[in-house]
Scaffold this active site. Structure first.
Site, short mmCIF file in Angstrom:
data_model
loop_
_atom_site.label_atom_id
_atom_site.label_comp_id
_atom_site.label_asym_id
_atom_site.label_seq_id
_atom_site.Cartn_x
_atom_site.Cartn_y
_atom_site.Cartn_z
N ASP A 34 0.86 -1.19 0.00
CA ASP A 34 0.00 0.00 0.00
C ASP A 34 0.89 1.24 0.00
O ASP A 34 1.80 1.36 0.83
CB ASP A 34 -0.90 -0.01 1.24
CG ASP A 34 -1.69 1.29 1.39
OD1 ASP A 34 -2.56 1.53 0.56
OD2 ASP A 34 -1.41 2.05 2.35
N GLU A 40 -2.86 0.26 -4.12
CA GLU A 40 -2.66 -0.99 -3.39
C GLU A 40 -2.64 -2.17 -4.36
O GLU A 40 -3.49 -2.27 -5.24
CB GLU A 40 -3.77 -1.17 -2.36
CG GLU A 40 -3.51 -2.24 -1.32
CD GLU A 40 -4.54 -2.20 -0.20
OE1 GLU A 40 -4.92 -3.29 0.26
OE2 GLU A 40 -4.96 -1.10 0.20
#
Length: 418
Positions: free
Chosen positions: A14, A114
Site C-alpha cells: 500500500d 494498493e
C-alpha cells in the site's frame, strides 16, 4: 487444519498517503515534512479532504473526510485539487516496477494505491521473499519518493489483514497461519476486519458474534443459512483460509453485484429531477452488467435526504421473476420503489445495485416479449459507441436537462478533475 493449505509468499503493498505523496512529488515538496491536503473541489466549501500528509494530521488535525471550510487558514498549509490523470500514471509506473520483479500474472492491482504481489518462486532470482519485499519498498521510495507499507502472508487474505491490522503501524508485518489465533481472533469490532461492513457486523452482533474469534467458532450451517455462500466465506476467512490466487481472482470469488452511488452536487427537490439521475445511473449499472454478460434478479435503490431536511432516507430491494441487464427494466423497478417510498423531501445521494447475478446465457427468450433481443442488441451498440468515443458519445435526453449529471461527470476521472 492448515497442514494441506498452500503456503505462498504473498505481499500486499500500500502506497502511504498516495494522493498527498503524488502532489508533494509534483510540487517538489517533502510529504513527511510539509502540511499537505488534497481537496476534492476548491469551488465547494463543503468538499472533503481526499488525503492528508502526516504533518497535516498531527499539527492541524486535518484528515481524510475533513471539510474544506474546516481547514484553518495558515501559511504553512499547502492545498491541492486532485490530478487524477497524474495519479493514474503514477499507479501504472508503480505497477511496472512491481512487474520488474514478477510476471504480470503474479500481480493483482487491488486499487490505485494498493496491489498484491506473489513472490513465490522468486527465491532463485531475488533471494528470501521478505528481503525482496523490503527491497521493493526501498526502490519504490527511491523512484517515486513515496513510502509504502507491506503485509505478507501465505495467501492474499492474510497478507491483506497483516497490512491493515499490523503493518500500517510499523511499515511491515508478516503473518502466517500460526498467527491467526493470537493476532486475528481478538479483533473487534468485526468491521475492522477486511470484508466485513457495518451492516454485516450488525447482523453478526445480533447472532451473538462480536469478535473474529467468535466468528471462527460459529456454526457454519447457521452462517450459511443467514448469508448463503458469503457465510461460508466469512467462516473460513475468520480462520485465515483463502484459496484465491493472485492474478486469477480477487479475495471474493466473482463479482457479486453491480452498483453505483452518487452524491449530488445540490439538493434535488422534485421527483422528476431524481428520476433523471436515476435513469442515467441505471444506464451505467446496466452497461457494466452487459459488458460482463451478466444479468441480475434483485434491484436495490437507496435514497439519502439532504441534511437541510434533517437527513434520513431509505433503501429497498425488489426481486423480479426474470434476471435482466436491460436499462429500462432496472429503471422501472427503481421508479416503482421511489413512488412507494419517496416523501417529497430534497434528495442528496442516490445508490443503485443489481445482485443475484447469473450468466446472461441463462436468460430465456420470451414469447410475450418479442423485442427483448432487439433491445439487448441496441444496448450493446450504445455500449460500444461509448467505449470507442467516450461515455458522453450517446446520451439519453434527460442528460441534457438541468438535473442531468452524465455530461459533467464524463469530464471527470474517478469522480474528480482529470
Amino acid at each position: 487444519m492448515y497442514e494441506n493449505l498452500p503456503r505462498r509468499s504473498v505481499m500486499c503493498v500500500d502506497m502511504r498517503c498516495f494522493y498527498a505523496s503524488c502532489m508533494a512529488s509534483w510540487a517538489h515538496l517533502d510529504v513527511e515534512k510539509e502540511a499537505i491536503a488534497v481537496v476534492g473541489n476548491f469551488q465547494q466549501k463543503g468538499s472533503i479532504v481526499l488525503a492528508a500528509s502526516p504533518i497535516m494530521k498531527q499539527r492541524f488535525q486535518v484528515k481524510t473526510g475533513t471539510r474544506l471550510y474546516e481547514i484553518p487558514k495558515h501559511p504553512d498549509i499547502h492545498l491541492f485539487e486532485p490530478k487524477m490523470e497524474y495519479f493514474v500514471r503514477m499507479s501504472v509506473e508503480i505497477t511496472k516496477l512491481l512487474n520488474s520483479y514478477v510476471p504480470k500474472e503474479a500481480i493483482h492491482v487491488y486499487s490505485i494505491d494498493e496491489s498484491f504481489v506473489d513472490l513465490t518462486g522468486t527465491e532463485k532470482l531475488w533471494g528470501d521473499p521478505v528481503e525482496t519485499a523490503h527491497q521493493i519498498q526501498d526502490e519504490l521510495y527511491r523512484q517515486f519518493e513515496i513510502t509504502s507499507t507491506v503485509g505478507m502472508g501465505p495467501n492474499m487474505l492474510l497478507a491483506k489483514l497483516a497490512l491493515d491490522l499490523d503493518a500500517k503501524k510499523t511499515g511491515f508485518a508478516k503473518w502466517d497461519y500460526e498467527d491467526v489465533e493470537k493476532k486475528l481472533w481478538p479483533v473487534t469490532p468485526l468491521s475492522k476486519m477486511w470484508g466485513i461492513g457495518h451492516r454485516t457486523e450488525r447482523t453478526l452482533n445480533n447472532m451473538g458474534i462480536f469478535s473474529v474469534g467468535d466468528l471462527a467458532h460459529a456454526d457454519l450451517a447457521t452462517l450459511e443459512k443467514h448469508f448463503g455462500i458469503m457465510g461460508n466465506q466469512l467462516y473460513y476467512h475468520a480462520r485465515g483460509v483463502d484459496l484465491s490466487k493472485v492474478g486469477e481472482a480477487p479475495l471474493i470469488e466473482g463479482q457479486i453485484s453491480y452498483g453505483k452511488s452518487q452524491i449530488l452536487m445540490r439538493d434535488y427537490n422534485t421527483k422528476k429531477e431524481v428520476l433523471a439521475v436515476l435513469l442515467e445511473m441505471c444506464e451505467d449499472v446496466a452497461r457494466r452488467a452487459r459488458e460482463a454478460y451478466k444479468v441480475g434478479r434483485t434491484i436495490t435503490l437507496g435514497i439519502s435526504y439532504s441534511k437541510n431536511a434533517f437527513g434520513g432516507g431509505f433503501q429497498r430491494s425488489r426481486t423480479i421473476d426474470e434476471a435482466t441487464n436491460d436499462t429500462m427494466v432496472i429503471y422501472r423497478v427503481c421508479q416503482q420503489i421511489l413512488n412507494e417510498q419517496y416523501n417529497e423531501r430534497p434528495v442528496r445521494q442516490i445508490s443503485i445495485s443489481i445482485t443475484k447475478l447469473e450468466s446472461e446465457n441463462s436468460m430465456q427468450l420470451s414469447f410475450f416479449d418479442a423485442t427483448r433481443w432487439r433491445r439487448r442488441k441496441l444496448g450493446a451498440t450504445m455500449d460500444q459507441l461509448r467505449t470507442n468515443y467516450g461515455s458522453s458519445a450517446v446520451l439519453r435526453a434527460v442528460s441534457y436537462t438541468d438535473a442531468g449529471t452524465a455530461i459533467k461527470r464524463s469530464k471527470l476521472l474517478g469522480g474528480h478533475k482529470k
